[in-house]
Design a protein around this motif. Sequence first.
Motif, PDB file in Angstrom:
ATOM      1  N   VAL A   1       0.871  -1.174   0.000  1.00  0.00           N
ATOM      2  CA  VAL A   1       0.000   0.000   0.000  1.00  0.00           C
ATOM      3  C   VAL A   1       0.913   1.230   0.000  1.00  0.00           C
ATOM      4  CG1 VAL A   1      -1.844   1.209   1.209  1.00  0.00           C
ATOM      5  CG2 VAL A   1      -1.760  -1.302   1.264  1.00  0.00           C
ATOM      6  N   LEU A   2       1.024   1.840  -1.179  1.00  0.00           N
ATOM      7  CA  LEU A   2       1.969   2.942  -1.378  1.00  0.00           C
ATOM      8  C   LEU A   2       1.251   4.274  -1.359  1.00  0.00           C
ATOM      9  CD1 LEU A   2       3.874   1.337  -4.410  1.00  0.00           C
ATOM     10  CD2 LEU A   2       4.462   1.156  -1.977  1.00  0.00           C
ATOM     11  N   ARG A   3       1.642   5.154  -0.424  1.00  0.00           N
ATOM     12  CA  ARG A   3       1.069   6.491  -0.406  1.00  0.00           C
ATOM     13  C   ARG A   3       1.884   7.356  -1.362  1.00  0.00           C
ATOM     14  NH1 ARG A   3       1.591  11.383   2.214  1.00  0.00           N
ATOM     15  NH2 ARG A   3       3.483  10.680   3.273  1.00  0.00           N
ATOM     16  N   VAL A   4       1.176   8.131  -2.194  1.00  0.00           N
ATOM     17  CA  VAL A   4       1.853   8.988  -3.170  1.00  0.00           C
ATOM     18  C   VAL A   4       2.137  10.338  -2.510  1.00  0.00           C
ATOM     19  CG1 VAL A   4       1.744  10.026  -5.466  1.00  0.00           C
ATOM     20  CG2 VAL A   4       0.559   7.854  -5.015  1.00  0.00           C
ATOM     21  N   ARG A   5       3.412  10.650  -2.356  1.00  0.00           N
ATOM     22  CA  ARG A   5       3.795  11.943  -1.772  1.00  0.00           C
ATOM     23  C   ARG A   5       3.550  13.058  -2.796  1.00  0.00           C
ATOM     24  NH1 ARG A   5       8.814   9.133  -0.502  1.00  0.00           N
ATOM     25  NH2 ARG A   5       8.835   8.361   1.634  1.00  0.00           N
TER      26      ARG A   5
ATOM     27  N   ASN B   1       5.923   3.612   1.346  1.00  0.00           N
ATOM     28  CA  ASN B   1       5.348   2.270   1.517  1.00  0.00           C
ATOM     29  C   ASN B   1       4.778   2.149   2.935  1.00  0.00           C
ATOM     30  OD1 ASN B   1       4.727  -0.425   1.693  1.00  0.00           O
ATOM     31  ND2 ASN B   1       6.579  -1.104   0.648  1.00  0.00           N
ATOM     32  N   THR B   2       3.447   2.175   3.040  1.00  0.00           N
ATOM     33  CA  THR B   2       2.817   2.211   4.372  1.00  0.00           C
ATOM     34  C   THR B   2       2.662   0.820   4.979  1.00  0.00           C
ATOM     35  OG1 THR B   2       0.524   2.042   3.558  1.00  0.00           O
ATOM     36  CG2 THR B   2       1.494   4.256   3.681  1.00  0.00           C
ATOM     37  N   GLY B   3       2.807  -0.214   4.153  1.00  0.00           N
ATOM     38  CA  GLY B   3       2.701  -1.564   4.695  1.00  0.00           C
ATOM     39  C   GLY B   3       2.468  -2.570   3.586  1.00  0.00           C
TER      40      GLY B   3
ATOM     41  N   LEU C   1      -4.660   4.917   7.941  1.00  0.00           N
ATOM     42  CA  LEU C   1      -4.151   5.739   6.846  1.00  0.00           C
ATOM     43  C   LEU C   1      -4.895   7.063   6.709  1.00  0.00           C
ATOM     44  CD1 LEU C   1      -3.737   2.929   4.170  1.00  0.00           C
ATOM     45  CD2 LEU C   1      -1.942   3.989   5.558  1.00  0.00           C
ATOM     46  N   PRO C   2      -4.157   8.143   6.455  1.00  0.00           N
ATOM     47  CA  PRO C   2      -4.766   9.442   6.189  1.00  0.00           C
ATOM     48  C   PRO C   2      -5.272   9.529   4.757  1.00  0.00           C
ATOM     49  CG  PRO C   2      -2.394   9.646   6.025  1.00  0.00           C
ATOM     50  CD  PRO C   2      -2.680   8.204   6.425  1.00  0.00           C
ATOM     51  N   ALA C   3      -6.120  10.534   4.518  1.00  0.00           N
ATOM     52  CA  ALA C   3      -6.624  10.767   3.171  1.00  0.00           C
ATOM     53  C   ALA C   3      -5.463  11.058   2.229  1.00  0.00           C
ATOM     54  CB  ALA C   3      -7.599  11.934   3.173  1.00  0.00           C
ATOM     55  N   GLY C   4      -5.639  10.657   0.989  1.00  0.00           N
ATOM     56  CA  GLY C   4      -4.607  10.942   0.010  1.00  0.00           C
ATOM     57  C   GLY C   4      -4.703  10.009  -1.171  1.00  0.00           C
ATOM     58  N   ARG C   5      -3.738  10.157  -2.054  1.00  0.00           N
ATOM     59  CA  ARG C   5      -3.650   9.285  -3.223  1.00  0.00           C
ATOM     60  C   ARG C   5      -2.712   8.133  -2.906  1.00  0.00           C
ATOM     61  NH1 ARG C   5      -0.758  12.829  -6.635  1.00  0.00           N
ATOM     62  NH2 ARG C   5      -0.683  11.174  -8.166  1.00  0.00           N
ATOM     63  N   TYR C   6      -3.133   6.964  -3.297  1.00  0.00           N
ATOM     64  CA  TYR C   6      -2.362   5.749  -3.035  1.00  0.00           C
ATOM     65  C   TYR C   6      -2.247   4.929  -4.303  1.00  0.00           C
ATOM     66  CZ  TYR C   6      -2.842   6.748   1.951  1.00  0.00           C
ATOM     67  OH  TYR C   6      -2.753   7.338   3.176  1.00  0.00           O
ATOM     68  N   VAL C   7      -1.301   4.001  -4.280  1.00  0.00           N
ATOM     69  CA  VAL C   7      -1.205   2.992  -5.324  1.00  0.00           C
ATOM     70  C   VAL C   7      -1.111   1.646  -4.622  1.00  0.00           C
ATOM     71  CG1 VAL C   7       0.238   2.057  -7.178  1.00  0.00           C
ATOM     72  CG2 VAL C   7      -0.102   4.531  -7.009  1.00  0.00           C
ATOM     73  N   LEU C   8      -1.974   0.721  -5.046  1.00  0.00           N
ATOM     74  CA  LEU C   8      -1.886  -0.657  -4.564  1.00  0.00           C
ATOM     75  C   LEU C   8      -1.042  -1.410  -5.576  1.00  0.00           C
ATOM     76  CD1 LEU C   8      -5.631  -1.250  -3.570  1.00  0.00           C
ATOM     77  CD2 LEU C   8      -3.768  -0.261  -2.194  1.00  0.00           C
ATOM     78  N   ALA C   9       0.031  -2.019  -5.112  1.00  0.00           N
ATOM     79  CA  ALA C   9       0.978  -2.592  -6.058  1.00  0.00           C
ATOM     80  C   ALA C   9       1.607  -3.865  -5.533  1.00  0.00           C
ATOM     81  CB  ALA C   9       2.078  -1.577  -6.367  1.00  0.00           C
ATOM     82  N   CYS C  10       2.025  -4.701  -6.471  1.00  0.00           N
ATOM     83  CA  CYS C  10       2.883  -5.836  -6.146  1.00  0.00           C
ATOM     84  C   CYS C  10       4.298  -5.401  -6.491  1.00  0.00           C
ATOM     85  CB  CYS C  10       2.480  -7.063  -6.946  1.00  0.00           C
ATOM     86  SG  CYS C  10       3.530  -8.499  -6.633  1.00  0.00           S
ATOM     87  N   VAL C  11       5.181  -5.480  -5.513  1.00  0.00           N
ATOM     88  CA  VAL C  11       6.538  -4.958  -5.722  1.00  0.00           C
ATOM     89  C   VAL C  11       7.588  -6.072  -5.744  1.00  0.00           C
ATOM     90  CG1 VAL C  11       6.014  -2.648  -4.882  1.00  0.00           C
ATOM     91  CG2 VAL C  11       6.715  -4.382  -3.240  1.00  0.00           C
ATOM     92  N   LEU C  12       7.151  -7.274  -6.085  1.00  0.00           N
ATOM     93  CA  LEU C  12       8.131  -8.364  -6.234  1.00  0.00           C
ATOM     94  C   LEU C  12       9.007  -8.098  -7.455  1.00  0.00           C
ATOM     95  CD1 LEU C  12       6.024 -11.556  -5.423  1.00  0.00           C
ATOM     96  CD2 LEU C  12       7.788 -10.495  -4.019  1.00  0.00           C
TER      97      LEU C  12
END
Length: 130
Positions: free
Chosen positions: A66-70, A77-79, A96-107
Amino acid sequence: MLAACGGEDSDAGSGNPYLTKKAPKATVEVEMIEFAMKPDVPSVAAGPIRFRATNASTSMVHELAVLRVRDDGSFDNTGEVEDVDPGKSGEITLDLPAGRYVLACVLVPGEAGSTYDHFKEGMKTDFEIR
Ligand SMILES: [Cu+2]
């Protein structure tokens, strides 16, 4: 007086400030398949959120980050639900605070037997916390 902790971003040991033991206010079901991330909702309200990641693959390990977009476009990477075997699921609850995120597989190649960079293959999707 000497500072007990060095100048790291986060405390060295206990780590992740987003991890929470609070009861989740929402659950996001995320299906993982090569190479796509499919949350059951596109957005969720801020607060403690349980992410349940299910690996729909028959052959490949996946994981959910769960990636928060700065503001500058980089990721925090929040977790992660790490290394979910085919057909299995795992979960994590993050506050998690409000904001834009990306759900990703980072393997990446070499991790969990992977020969692919899953993020580059497109295993990611935008997600909003409002
Ligand atoms: Cu993957």
